[in-house]
Design a protein around this motif. Structure first.
Motif, PDB file in Angstrom:
ATOM      1  N   UNK A 191       2.503  12.643   2.319  1.00 24.83           N
ATOM      2  CA  UNK A 191       1.180  12.087   2.602  1.00 24.83           C
ATOM      3  C   UNK A 191       0.903  12.088   4.097  1.00 24.83           C
ATOM      4  N   UNK A 192       1.967  12.128   4.895  1.00 24.80           N
ATOM      5  CA  UNK A 192       1.822  12.137   6.352  1.00 24.80           C
ATOM      6  C   UNK A 192       1.605  13.534   6.925  1.00 24.80           C
ATOM      7  N   UNK A 225      -1.932  18.860   6.148  1.00 22.26           N
ATOM      8  CA  UNK A 225      -2.126  20.065   5.346  1.00 22.26           C
ATOM      9  C   UNK A 225      -1.712  19.821   3.906  1.00 22.26           C
ATOM     10  N   UNK A 226      -0.549  19.183   3.711  1.00 20.45           N
ATOM     11  CA  UNK A 226      -0.110  18.801   2.368  1.00 20.45           C
ATOM     12  C   UNK A 226      -1.165  17.938   1.691  1.00 20.45           C
ATOM     13  N   UNK A 227      -1.581  16.902   2.401  1.00 16.99           N
ATOM     14  CA  UNK A 227      -2.511  15.934   1.820  1.00 16.99           C
ATOM     15  C   UNK A 227      -3.848  16.573   1.494  1.00 16.99           C
ATOM     16  N   UNK A 239       0.793  -1.230   0.000  1.00 14.43           N
ATOM     17  CA  UNK A 239       0.000   0.000   0.000  1.00 14.43           C
ATOM     18  C   UNK A 239       0.821   1.272   0.000  1.00 14.43           C
ATOM     19  N   UNK A 240       2.100   1.196   0.354  1.00 16.21           N
ATOM     20  CA  UNK A 240       2.881   2.397   0.557  1.00 16.21           C
ATOM     21  C   UNK A 240       2.512   3.034   1.885  1.00 16.21           C
ATOM     22  N   UNK A 241       2.703   4.330   1.989  1.00 14.54           N
ATOM     23  CA  UNK A 241       2.393   5.043   3.229  1.00 14.54           C
ATOM     24  C   UNK A 241       0.905   5.377   3.291  1.00 14.54           C
ATOM     25  N   UNK A 242       0.448   5.699   4.486  1.00 16.99           N
ATOM     26  CA  UNK A 242      -0.952   6.081   4.708  1.00 16.99           C
ATOM     27  C   UNK A 242      -0.975   7.423   5.418  1.00 16.99           C
ATOM     28  N   UNK A 243      -1.830   8.309   4.936  1.00 22.75           N
ATOM     29  CA  UNK A 243      -1.972   9.619   5.562  1.00 22.75           C
ATOM     30  C   UNK A 243      -3.422   9.903   5.915  1.00 22.75           C
ATOM     31  N   UNK A 244      -3.628  10.992   6.639  1.00 23.05           N
ATOM     32  CA  UNK A 244      -4.969  11.394   7.049  1.00 23.05           C
ATOM     33  C   UNK A 244      -5.166  12.867   6.739  1.00 23.05           C
ATOM     34  N   UNK A 245      -6.255  13.199   6.076  1.00 24.79           N
ATOM     35  CA  UNK A 245      -6.566  14.582   5.745  1.00 24.79           C
ATOM     36  C   UNK A 245      -7.033  15.326   6.997  1.00 24.79           C
TER      37      UNK A 245
END
Length: 264
Positions: free
Chosen positions: A228-229, A232-234, A47-53
């Motif tokens: 992605x972590x 704000x970026x995401x 999956x790669x990395x996981x981020x949260x908006x």
């Protein structure tokens, strides 16, 4: 008058790659007649990395890279280029790990096999440029910015750097237009993000016997548009509008590079 149906994707080597892997999408009109390989990072059991908006929505890297690659492909085809996708679906385009039931990661050997197959696809396509799409990650969620990697230790280094600089400029400009100007982390040596087992990225690196036996044969760069972590970026690109805009930025960077290459 009924519009002609769009030609179906063509699999470059169905004996080697599974359905949806290493597929060529024809140009929609006359143009540069260049062939561009777009590599959506991760996929399938990786999956790669996981981020949260900021609103709490979880975003998985493999889904984001594919969405951006597909948007970039759409724009590049409208500009008159043939596009080859190393993967065009959720699954790995190389078939690695498809039947082992493993979820969440690939072993080091499987990852190496997958990366080598992506390079074979790019070389089979005889591409003019290769762009791999990834997203950065870090334990500190405040770290952010745009970064593009290239390989300085190969004969194609000047062209690869020109491609990387064009992508970096285009991506940062488009993100600024979205009201989210990112920090400029620059165009950097690919060894700063080398995979386990070597100091260079397999997709970009020079020939290293036993590690990169078949290097990519065209100018290449790997983009890390955002972290992605970093919520704000995401949040700047997690919507379909944002992903389309980022895909168009990748397409614009490649197109500017190709135009410059023709002038040189």
């Amino acid at each position: 008058m009924t519009a002609a149906a769009e030609p179906a994707p063509v699999q470059l080597d169905p004996r080697t790659f599974p359905d949806g892997g290493c597929v060529a999408l024809p140009a929609r009109r006359g143009g540069s007649s260049a062939t561009v390989v777009l590599d959506a990072g991760h996929g399938g059991p990786d999956p790669g990395a996981v981020g949260t908006t900021p609103d709490g929505t979880a975003v998985v890297e493999k889904e984001l890279t594919l969405a951006v690659a597909l948007a970039a492909a759409d724009d590049l085809r409208d500009r008159g280029n043939t596009v080859v996708l190393t993967r065009s679906t959720e699954a790995l385009g190389t078939g690695v790990g498809a039947d082992d039931g493993q979820v969440g990661a690939l072993t080091t050997d499987m990852s190496q096999e997958d990366l080598e197959a992506r390079v074979r696809c790019a070389n089979l396509a005889r591409a003019h440029a290769l762009v791999s799409v990834h997203f950065n990650s870090f334990a500190d969620p405040t770290v952010g910015g745009t970064e593009t990697l290239y390989e300085p230790e190969r004969p194609l280094a000047p062209q690869s750097r020109a491609l990387a600089e064009s992508l970096q400029t285009s991506i940062r400009s488009r993100l600024a237009e979205l009201g989210r100007p990112p920090a400029d982390r620059g165009v950097v040596d690919d060894s700063s993000g080398g995979e386990a087992g070597g100091g260079h990225l397999v997709l970009l690196g020079p020939r290293i016997p036993g590690y990169i036996d078949e290097p990519s044969a065209m100018p290449a760069a790997l983009v890390e548009p955002l972290f992605i972590t970093n919520p704000t970026d995401l949040g700047a690109i997690a919507s379909s509008t944002g992903m389309d805009a980022l895909g168009e930025a990748v397409s614009g960077g490649v197109s500017d590079y190709l135009a410059g290459a023709r002038r040189r």
